[in-house]
Write an enzyme that holds these catalytic residues in place. Structure first.
Site, short mmCIF file in Angstrom:
data_model
loop_
_atom_site.label_atom_id
_atom_site.label_comp_id
_atom_site.label_asym_id
_atom_site.label_seq_id
_atom_site.Cartn_x
_atom_site.Cartn_y
_atom_site.Cartn_z
N ARG A 204 0.84 -1.21 0.00
CA ARG A 204 0.00 0.00 0.00
C ARG A 204 0.88 1.25 0.00
O ARG A 204 1.87 1.33 0.71
CB ARG A 204 -0.90 0.00 1.25
CG ARG A 204 -1.85 1.16 1.34
CD ARG A 204 -2.87 0.92 2.43
NE ARG A 204 -2.28 0.82 3.76
CZ ARG A 204 -1.96 1.86 4.53
NH1 ARG A 204 -2.16 3.10 4.09
NH2 ARG A 204 -1.45 1.68 5.74
N GLY A 261 4.57 -4.15 10.60
CA GLY A 261 5.06 -2.81 10.89
C GLY A 261 6.09 -2.79 12.00
O GLY A 261 6.33 -3.81 12.67
N HIS A 434 22.02 -0.55 -25.43
CA HIS A 434 21.38 -1.72 -26.03
C HIS A 434 22.28 -2.94 -25.96
O HIS A 434 23.49 -2.81 -26.15
CB HIS A 434 21.07 -1.39 -27.49
CG HIS A 434 20.25 -2.45 -28.17
ND1 HIS A 434 18.91 -2.66 -27.87
CD2 HIS A 434 20.59 -3.37 -29.09
CE1 HIS A 434 18.47 -3.66 -28.61
NE2 HIS A 434 19.46 -4.12 -29.35
P1 NDP Z 1 5.11 -1.54 6.76
O1 NDP Z 1 4.54 -0.43 7.57
O2 NDP Z 1 5.69 -1.28 5.44
O3 NDP Z 1 3.98 -2.65 6.56
C1 NDP Z 1 3.24 -3.15 7.62
C2 NDP Z 1 2.17 -4.07 7.07
O4 NDP Z 1 1.50 -4.72 8.13
C3 NDP Z 1 1.12 -3.33 6.26
O5 NDP Z 1 0.79 -4.14 5.16
C4 NDP Z 1 -0.03 -3.21 7.24
O6 NDP Z 1 -1.28 -3.17 6.62
C5 NDP Z 1 0.10 -4.50 8.00
N1 NDP Z 1 -0.46 -4.45 9.34
C6 NDP Z 1 -0.24 -3.50 10.30
N2 NDP Z 1 -0.92 -3.81 11.42
C7 NDP Z 1 -1.57 -4.96 11.18
C8 NDP Z 1 -2.45 -5.75 11.94
N3 NDP Z 1 -2.79 -5.42 13.18
N4 NDP Z 1 -2.95 -6.87 11.37
C9 NDP Z 1 -2.63 -7.20 10.09
N5 NDP Z 1 -1.81 -6.47 9.33
C10 NDP Z 1 -1.29 -5.36 9.86
O7 NDP Z 1 6.12 -2.25 7.75
P2 NDP Z 1 7.26 -3.30 7.54
O8 NDP Z 1 7.33 -4.00 8.85
O9 NDP Z 1 7.08 -4.13 6.33
O10 NDP Z 1 8.54 -2.41 7.32
C11 NDP Z 1 8.86 -1.37 8.24
C12 NDP Z 1 9.68 -0.31 7.57
O11 NDP Z 1 10.99 -0.80 7.38
C13 NDP Z 1 9.21 0.06 6.16
O12 NDP Z 1 8.24 1.06 6.18
C14 NDP Z 1 10.46 0.53 5.51
O13 NDP Z 1 10.61 1.89 5.73
C15 NDP Z 1 11.55 -0.25 6.21
N6 NDP Z 1 12.07 -1.34 5.36
C16 NDP Z 1 12.69 -1.05 4.19
C17 NDP Z 1 13.16 -2.03 3.36
C18 NDP Z 1 13.84 -1.69 2.09
O14 NDP Z 1 14.23 -0.55 1.91
N7 NDP Z 1 13.95 -2.61 1.14
C19 NDP Z 1 13.02 -3.44 3.71
C20 NDP Z 1 12.33 -3.66 4.95
C21 NDP Z 1 11.88 -2.63 5.73
P3 NDP Z 1 -1.94 -1.80 6.07
O15 NDP Z 1 -1.28 -1.53 4.74
O16 NDP Z 1 -3.37 -2.14 5.91
O17 NDP Z 1 -1.68 -0.75 7.08
#
Ligand code: NDP
Length: 451
Positions: A204, A261, A434
């Site tokens: 998202r 998260g 290319h």
């Molecule tokens: P994100 O915030 O990106 O994603 C969390 C996910 O968990 C979302 O899909 C969210 O859904 C879902 N979620 C949250 N609460 C619940 C719940 N209670 N029940 C079910 N689903 C839930 O966090 P991440 O942990 O994936 O990553 C954290 C941060 O770390 C990222 O934002 C990024 O900045 C960093 N990161 C960067 C990377 C890179 O640069 N390649 C790699 C890994 C991490 P919803 O969308 O509905 O809120």
């Protein structure tokens, strides 16, 4: 008033170590306390081990491809124990480098937890108390687990690198960076992966068309991805956890991993008592110079929950040192930060998504999707996607989104052009290289849509 230190840094991750080193190289007397391992999330339980697992998980496909190219190559079994041993040896080596950086720059390092007592005082778990002219909070974040029965049996990305055995099956909950990356990694390593995401589509906030493309490829590659689905109930059983999904399905998984998260680790740090303002998630509220409500206390990195990426934490640290120790007030630039999601295929992105562009004004969307030469020859069905969002009035490329192998490498370079304010015509007059995938970025002739 004489202080013990000019700067006391709490947290030995990317932001803290860079700030400590740079301040010390300006002649400041600097100390740093780290309660766990030097290197922080990125080095110890994040970007670095994750990327090494991405590499490990890519070999089965590469060996399959090699066969298509005429090699008599066979894929054998994957030894998690062999890989994990090498992985942890590498992390130890990197931790050593971080420690060395500090000592060779004259930073005094404490293997202890530090808490803030007041605007100029920190107290260590060892019992020592120090004063400092400035305190920098760089303690990062930790995984957040939803509060539900059985959650205590589930793991997070912290534990995944420490498992004794690679599980046969796993349920990954979440649709963000971490969930999608580990779904692809573990799938590539041969684990039976199911992923639940509660929303409509994974990732998202990223460009919707790119997310649809990635979700399709992930499913094609074998990830059992369910969107609009969450855990209804979870019970510990022999051999794992029995999970009932909100979609009505019940299955047993050897592990359940929450990638739901991350939250700043400010609890018990003494910040509020010292007058530092915290946000709803516990993040330290800072201004554009990373200064908190207490003028002598600054914060950088994930603990501030601005853009939670290693290079951003490092930039925030650099700007902090410029501002405080070099007399050159420097706000942190959080505009047009490129990033990569290491799904398979990889996703590189910078700037505006098509959805965000709806609120911007008239834009042209250039997009292409094609079979890349290397995998097409190997008989694989995967497709690459490239997309540019172009402002109709200024002609500037506002966003660039790439789903392809090595998209992370590509977006670093495209990010320079976008950051410089390149127009679509600048892209067009750049001669193609290319035959590479990225040449499509400079050869997209007509918009597929205008909004
Ligand atoms: P994100 O915030 O990106 O994603 C969390 C996910 O968990 C979302 O899909 C969210 O859904 C879902 N979620 C949250 N609460 C619940 C719940 N209670 N029940 C079910 N689903 C839930 O966090 P991440 O942990 O994936 O990553 C954290 C941060 O770390 C990222 O934002 C990024 O900045 C960093 N990161 C960067 C990377 C890179 O640069 N390649 C790699 C890994 C991490 P919803 O969308 O509905 O809120």
């Amino acid at each position: 008033m004489a202080f013990d230190y000019d700067l006391f840094v709490i947290g030995g991750g990317s932001g803290g170590v860079r700030s400590a080193r740079l301040a010390a190289s300006e002649g400041a007397k600097v100390a740093l306390a780290e309660e766990y391992r030097m290197g922080g999330t990125c080095v110890i339980r994040g970007c670095v081990p994750k990327k090494l697992m991405v590499y490990a998980s890519g070999y089965p496909t590469q060996i399959e491809d090699a066969r298509s190219y005429g090699w008599d190559a066979q894929i054998g079994d994957f030894s998690w124990q062999t890989f994990r041993g090498k992985l942890h040896a590498e992390l130890d080596r990197l931790e050593g480098i971080y420690k060395n950086i500090l000592s060779s720059n004259g930073v005094e390092a404490f293997d202890a937890r530090a808490e803030v007592v007041d605007a100029h005082t920190v107290k260590l778990s060892s019992g020592q108390t120090f004063t400092a002219k400035h305190i920098l909070v760089a303690v990062g974040g930790r995984p957040f687990k939803p509060d539900m029965p059985g959650a205590e049996h589930a793991i997070t990305s912290n534990e995944i690198f420490l498992l004794d055995e690679l599980p046969k099956s796993i349920l990954i909950v979440g649709g963000g960076f971490i969930a999608c990356e580990f779904a692809c990694i573990l799938n590539g390593l041969g684990v039976d992966v199911t992923q639940f995401y509660r929303g409509e589509q994974i990732l998202r906030g990223f460009d919707g068309e790119a997310c649809d493309h990635i979700a399709g490829e992930m499913r094609e590659n074998g990830v059992n991805l369910h969107v609009g689905t969450n855990i209804a109930s979870m019970t510990k059983v022999d051999g794992g956890l029995e999970v009932e999904g909100t979609n009505g399905d019940t299955a047993t998984y050897e592990h359940v991993m929450f990638a739901t998260g991350r939250v700043p680790v400010t609890d018990g740090l003494g910040l509020e008592n010292a007058g530092v303002e915290l946000g709803r998630k516990g993040q330290v509220i800072v201004d554009e110079y990373s200064q908190t409500a207490v003028p002598s206390i600054y914060a950088v990195g994930d603990v501030t929950d601005r853009i939670n990426l290693t290079p951003v934490a490092i930039r925030e640290g650099v700007a902090f040192v410029e501002t405080v120790f070099k007399g050159n007030p420097t706000p942190v630039d959080h505009e047009l930060v490129a990033s990569a999601v290491f799904t398979q295929p990889e996703f590189g992105t910078v700037g505006m998504t098509e959805e965000e562009a709806q609120n911007y004004g008239p834009v042209e969307i250039y997009a292409t999707s094609f079979k890349p030469m290397q995998s097409s020859f190997a008989g694989r069905a995967d497709k690459v996607m490239m997309k540019l969002i172009v402002a109709k009035d200024t002609r500037k490329v506002l966003g660039c989104h790439i789903v392809a192998d090595h998209a992370g490498e590509m977006i670093q370079l495209a990010g320079i052009a976008v950051k410089m304010g390149a127009t679509k015509e600048d892209f067009d007059r750049t001669c193609a290289v290319h035959p590479v995938m990225a040449e499509e970025l400079v050869t997209m002739k007509s918009p597929v849509r205008e909004t």
